[in-house]
Write a protein that holds these residues in place. Structure first.
Motif: not given
Length: 569
Positions: A497-499, A557-564
């Motif tokens: 998530l970019g922490v 895309e999975d990782i972006q979905h987690l972030r969304d």
């Protein structure tokens, strides 16, 4: 605007528009330290005890008000994250006092509140909670509980709160059921061991009044076998030894003498190899030999084919030769001492020395019994099994109280509990103590660098899939302590998530608010996790973790979905 009725209610605290802290002074002081200072403090025994003395619960916010003497009855307090006190954002409390302590508030959030008694209502008060993570939670009887969310991630977006909660177990670990000595005596394959144990116990009883001088200052033989090949059968091989072999499990013995500190210091091998160290010595008489000792990580001590001390872990102190005051039941003639040392992340050691002059023999004996209440008989612990050969356990007691279950199910709306323990630890659990509407899933997870091997990769991938489906949220994740397996999973999620790295370090370290033991420290744990990601491409820990997760078969895309799902808009 105040009520038009004759009675008044005036809000006193928090001051209107003020910022309130959700952490104790000790917690805030630690959080504000630079990383290197925090790391130094982490191995300071007195500091860790003092830090943990406040516990891992948040500091409550005290709401106070006053009213005229003529106002009687119950006060209704409304607390909301919206100025219109919308039902889905408002919590209602009732009290007969003129104050109320509130916990489990969101961090970095504006709160609105008022107080009503009958037809009389106060003005609306406003306060803001400090933007300091972690968001600690107070749940009765539950330890190390906090929100995975709250920190700032990618593009300045905050990780949503009340989405993923981490904590210690809702149910205690199950315990193995063991045969009694009487039951073992009826089993032919154990009869010889029972006889050996009884003989050893008799030797122990006969030697209590006779002290043998310290005889462990000679030459040690060190073997570094492959850890993957070392299990219960190999421990039996150790017990069967009557003399030091030239090689053990394919590892050649190396002679070593202790240093000035009484220690055998071993360098870490690339494959994290453990160490088996042996010494044989000749005693002129039978008796009890007292000694002091300590070792990094965990260790087993076997003496003349019997387990004397089992899986010691340093007693929560910095490793030193005086961590333990123990004894060995020495027999006249030749004796063989074997110690199994779990490998450290860097160098690790075994240290031993004579007891201080003037130490009373009965105190040494009492200390040894206290350190291992099952001394000698522990050698014979054999777990009961059912007709299919499966180990039998007693189910662990439920830790989560009704009040705690209500908080998770009713207040948070918890939908999913992910229990990261092994099947044996979870024996007998068939649903979540948080309520019938909470689905319970068991994933046998690993911690730290264990997520890089195949079983660890598979278990993390299985757990990660839950976080890609909105229907599972809110989710609770836990093992038993909520620090190692749970901390590893929380680390991976927040890294994606970019922490930033500093906050990832700090989040792991905050388990020290609960755990004061020094065997929970960086070199045994977090360093192993960080180092395990270095083989993956990336200029930051976030990129390295992302490439690791991609290697598990997930997509960008999975990782972006987690972030969304988990980052605020």
């Amino acid at each position: 605007m105040t009520s038009s009725h004759s009675h008044f209610i005036k809000l006193l605290a928090p001051a209107h528009g003020s910022e309130v802290s959700l952490h104790t002074a000790k917690q805030l002081k630690y959080i504000a330290m630079p990383r290197e200072e925090r790391r130094t403090k982490f191995v300071d025994e007195s500091f860790r005890k003092d830090l943990a003395s406040d516990g891992s619960w948040p500091s409550p916010v005290l709401l106070k008000w006053e009213c005229d003497d003529g106002l009687q009855g119950e006060f209704i307090v409304r607390l909301s994250t919206t100025s219109d006190f919308a039902e889905n954002s408002c919590t209602v409390y009732a009290t007969k006092e003129k104050s109320l302590e509130i916990t489990n508030l969101l961090i970095a959030t504006t709160y609105y509140w008022n107080v009503q008694c009958g037809d009389n209502r106060s003005d609306v008060g406003v306060f803001v909670t400090a933007d300091v993570a972690p968001r600690l939670l107070r749940v009765p009887n539950l330890w190390n509980c906090r929100d995975v969310g709250g920190r700032i991630g990618l593009n300045g977006r905050r990780v949503k709160q009340n989405m993923i909660i981490r904590n210690g177990g809702f149910v205690d670990n199950a315990e193995k059921i063991y045969y009694t000595i009487e039951e073992l005596e009826k089993k032919p394959r154990f009869r010889e061991r029972v006889d050996a144990m009884k003989a050893a116990t008799q030797v122990l009883q006969n030697t209590l009044q006779k002290e043998v001088p310290f005889l462990l200052d000679g030459e040690w033989t060190v073997f570094r076998p492959d850890m993957k090949a070392f299990g219960e059968a190999e421990f039996d091989m150790v017990d069967a030894l009557t003399e030091i072999p030239e090689s053990f499990l394919g590892a050649k013995g190396v002679k070593m003498t202790v240093n000035e500190e009484g220690g055998i210091v071993l360098d870490k091998c690339n494959d994290m190899l453990p160490a088996v160290i042996m010494m044989d010595f000749v005693s002129p008489e039978t008796g009890m030999m007292p000694f002091t000792c300590g070792a990094d990580w965990y260790w087993y001590l076997r003496f003349n084919g019997v387990t004397i001390y089992d899986r010691r872990k340093g007693n929560g102190k910095m490793t030193a030769k005086n961590n333990y005051v123990l004894f060995l039941p020495v027999k006249q003639g030749r004796n063989l001492l074997t110690i199994y040392l779990g490998s450290g992340i860097a160098s690790f050691s075994w240290l031993c020395a004579p007891v201080p002059q003037g130490t009373k023999l009965e105190e040494v004996f009492a200390s040894g019994l206290e350190e291992n209440a099952t001394i000698l008989p522990a050698f014979l612990k054999q777990g009961k099994r059912d007709e299919n050969g499966n180990q039998l356990y007693t189910k662990g007691k439920v830790i989560l109280t009704e009040e705690g279950a209500s908080y998770f199910a009713d207040h948070l709306g918890l939908k999913t509990e992910i229990d990261l323990r092994g099947a044996g630890e979870c024996y007998g659990i068939d649903g979540s103590p948080a309520g019938k509407n909470v689905a319970w899933y068991n994933i046998h997870a690993t911690a730290y660098d264990g997520i890089q091997n195949q079983p660890g990769r598979e278990s993390l991938a299985r757990a990660f899939r839950f976080f890609l489906d909105e229907n599972y949220y809110p989710i609770d994740i836990h093992c038993i302590g909520g620090q190692d397996r749970t901390g590893t999973l929380a680390f991976v999620i927040n890294a994606l998530l970019g922490v930033p790295e500093e906050e990832l370090y700090l989040d792991w370290e905050c388990s020290a608010f609960w755990n004061k033991e020094l065997d929970f420290r960086h070199e045994f744990s977090l360093d192993r996790l960080m180092n395990s990601f270095r083989k993956w491409p990336g200029s930051t820990i976030n990129e390295e973790v992302e490439n690791y997760v991609l290697s598990l078969g997930f997509t960008k895309e999975d990782i972006q979905h987690l972030r969304d799902i988990l980052l605020e808009k």
